[in-house]
Enzyme design. Structure first.
Site, PDB file in Angstrom:
ATOM      1  N   ALA A  35      -6.594  12.568   3.017  1.00  0.00           N
ATOM      2  CA  ALA A  35      -7.963  12.824   2.540  1.00  0.00           C
ATOM      3  C   ALA A  35      -8.475  14.145   3.110  1.00  0.00           C
ATOM      4  O   ALA A  35      -8.031  14.588   4.174  1.00  0.00           O
ATOM      5  CB  ALA A  35      -8.879  11.692   2.962  1.00  0.00           C
ATOM      6  N   ASP A  36      -9.406  14.783   2.384  1.00  0.00           N
ATOM      7  CA  ASP A  36     -10.128  15.907   2.972  1.00  0.00           C
ATOM      8  C   ASP A  36     -11.572  15.463   3.227  1.00  0.00           C
ATOM      9  O   ASP A  36     -11.918  14.299   2.987  1.00  0.00           O
ATOM     10  CB  ASP A  36     -10.040  17.160   2.092  1.00  0.00           C
ATOM     11  CG  ASP A  36     -10.685  16.978   0.727  1.00  0.00           C
ATOM     12  OD1 ASP A  36     -11.523  16.068   0.565  1.00  0.00           O
ATOM     13  OD2 ASP A  36     -10.352  17.750  -0.191  1.00  0.00           O
ATOM     14  N   SER A  37     -12.398  16.381   3.707  1.00  0.00           N
ATOM     15  CA  SER A  37     -13.744  15.972   4.116  1.00  0.00           C
ATOM     16  C   SER A  37     -14.562  15.428   2.936  1.00  0.00           C
ATOM     17  O   SER A  37     -15.350  14.501   3.092  1.00  0.00           O
ATOM     18  CB  SER A  37     -14.474  17.142   4.772  1.00  0.00           C
ATOM     19  OG  SER A  37     -14.543  18.219   3.858  1.00  0.00           O
ATOM     20  N   ASP A  39     -13.255  13.879   0.313  1.00  0.00           N
ATOM     21  CA  ASP A  39     -12.716  12.542   0.007  1.00  0.00           C
ATOM     22  C   ASP A  39     -13.367  11.491   0.895  1.00  0.00           C
ATOM     23  O   ASP A  39     -13.684  10.383   0.432  1.00  0.00           O
ATOM     24  CB  ASP A  39     -11.199  12.516   0.248  1.00  0.00           C
ATOM     25  CG  ASP A  39     -10.424  13.293  -0.807  1.00  0.00           C
ATOM     26  OD1 ASP A  39     -10.758  13.173  -1.990  1.00  0.00           O
ATOM     27  OD2 ASP A  39      -9.480  14.019  -0.439  1.00  0.00           O
TER      28      ASP A  39
END
Lengths: 79, 428
Positions: A35-37, A39
């Site tokens: 995940a990224d921020s 997400d």
């Protein structure tokens, strides 16, 4: 596993497009599940929607793993 | 030398990608286009029955091998919801073009010399509509964190650069229906100026949603008279035309500095032969009398062509949207070509795929390259009774075999923005 844990796991699989077997309690959304921020923001929204809870921003920032999410929601629901 | 560059750098096209109402794929789209097929049908993306315009050119779903759109072949499932459909379609065309070109920068210098300039006329309209509903229903805090990056027009360029590691200029054009031509023309100039050796350039659009159709209906721009006979709706220059047909899709080319392309033995579709722009300074939606803005755009393209004249141009892919403005463009083309108009072929491929707005110019530039390669002029469907006669052969109904060395494509946009681009056969 509790109903809450099951549901959290399902949401994570759905939103991050990861294999169910990878969604272990200790799995970190960012480090282990890709995940990224953004997400993680969306994940927290999905939890709020699914469990009818409010997760304030400072609490959301501390939710880094699958277990963090389950614990937080179980606590809210118990309260 | 015969090049067009201000500093001797010539620009050639080494990759093409198309997503259109006829097919996903540049070659299948072209095959169906020259067979005379139409990609226009009743709108299925939403229920159009409340609106006066109910037909459009929608990209068909289906297996990739059969020319349908299978989104997961282009965009990973988990990323799909982070992007509006215009980004999906843009990426599908851009990936085709990059793979077709075979260009894979192996080092940092190569990556930094490769840029992207893919625009859109409107951007993520459906996303904006959906987001508005979320906010207006009191759920502003539930608005997706991907709402903004899903709607932003420059995000095709952004996503493509991330996918391939292209670190050169990253840009996006927004000039309504002239976007595609402006993107290819401006990107060519970046190569000529040495800002990049390779540019992935074009346009994408996906505005067949209730808000998009309703908006163009209110502007009285769309055809409303052929809802029961969709394939007859788009009829450029015909006396029964009554507005344009909205299309969706994307067109993307890989532009490359000639020596760069030769060094790696790239296949060359053709050369950018000239590019010109103008503004009408007249009206937000209507062209000026005699379409003098179009005339000046074509003249500017020729001025930048390194010595071409109207006698050299064999084919014009017209803007020809199936509106009253068709005849104004015809006026301008006749005046521009003078006596050379007699040997000219001009067609409007919007008769088959509709008007792809910000993608139109890029898709149509690719058709010009395919016309040059195959010696075939695509037809103007439904041109049964021209509203006015012309010495120019408008290629009614069926494609023509014809040697094409130089082609010109016109695109004009709301706001009074005009662009013309010349594509020519590559000769070393």
């Amino acid at each position: 596993m509790s109903d809450i844990a099951d549901k959290v796991k399902k949401i994570v699989v759905e939103h991050l497009g990861v294999d169910e077997s990878k969604v272990t309690p200790d799995a970190s959304f960012i480090d282990d599940l890709g995940a990224d921020s953004l997400d993680t923001v969306e994940l927290v929204m999905a939890f709020e929607e699914a469990f009818s809870v409010e997760i304030p921003e400072d609490a959301a920032e501390k939710i880094a793993t699958v277990k963090d999410a389950i614990d937080y929601i179980e606590k809210q629901k118990a309260a | 030398m015969s090049g067009t560059a201000t500093n001797g750098r010539r620009v050639v096209v080494t990759g093409i990608g198309v997503v259109s109402p006829l097919a996903v794929g540049a070659e299948l789209t072209w095959k169906r286009l020259i067979e005379g097929q139409s990609g226009i049908g009743r709108i299925t993306h939403f229920d159009p029955s409340e609106l006066p315009a109910q037909v459009a050119g929608q990209v068909p779903d289906g297996p990739t091998a059969e020319g349908g759109l299978t989104l997961s072949d282009w965009v990973p499932v988990k990323d799909q919801k982070k992007m509006d459909r215009f980004i999906h379609l843009g990426l599908a065309a851009a990936i085709q073009a990059v793979e077709d070109s075979g260009w894979k920068p192996e080092d940092e210098d190569g990556r930094c010399a490769t840029g992207v300039m893919i625009g859109s006329g409107i951007g993520g309209l459906q996303t904006i509509y959906d987001g508005s509903l979320t906010v207006s229903s009191g759920k502003a805090r539930r608005l997706s964190p991907f709402f903004i990056p899903s709607a932003l027009i420059n995000l095709i360029s952004g996503h493509l650069s991330i996918r391939y590691g292209f670190k050169g200029p990253n840009h996006a054009v927004v000039t309504a229906c002239a976007t595609g031509v402006h993107a290819i023309g401006d990107a060519s100039r970046l190569i000529q100026y040495g800002d990049a050796d390779v540019m992935v350039a074009g346009g994408a659009e996906a505005a067949i949603c209730s808000l998009g159709i309703a908006g163009f209906c209110s502007a009285r721009a769309l055809s409303t008279g052929s809802n029961d006979d969709p394939t007859k709706a788009s009829r450029p220059w015909d006396k029964d035309r009554d507005g344009f047909i909205m299309g969706e899709g994307a067109g993307v080319v890989v532009l490359e500095e000639l020596e760069h392309a030769k060094r790696r033995g790239a296949k060359i579709y053709g050369e950018i032969g000239g590019y010109g722009m103008s503004g009408d300074a007249h009206h937000i939606t209507a062209p000026a009398e005699g379409h003098e803005g179009a005339f000046r755009a074509m003249k500017a393209a020729l001025r930048n062509s390194g010595g071409l004249t109207t006698a050299d141009i064999d084919y014009v892919n017209a803007h020809g949207t199936s509106t009253m403005a068709d005849d104004l463009e015809l006026d301008a083309v006749e005046r521009f070509f003078g006596d050379d108009a007699k040997r000219l072929a001009m067609s409007s491929t919007k008769s088959a795929i509709g008007h792809l707005l910000g993608a139109a110019g890029a898709v149509e530039a690719i058709f010009c390259l395919q016309a040059i390669r195959d010696g075939i002029v695509p037809p103007t469907l439904n041109l049964d009774n021209p509203a006015r006669e012309s010495v120019i052969d408008r290629v009614a109904h069926v494609a023509q075999q014809r040697k094409i060395d130089v082609a010109l494509s016109n695109s004009f946009g709301f706001g009074g923005t005009n662009a013309s681009i010349i594509l020519k056969r590559f000769k070393d």
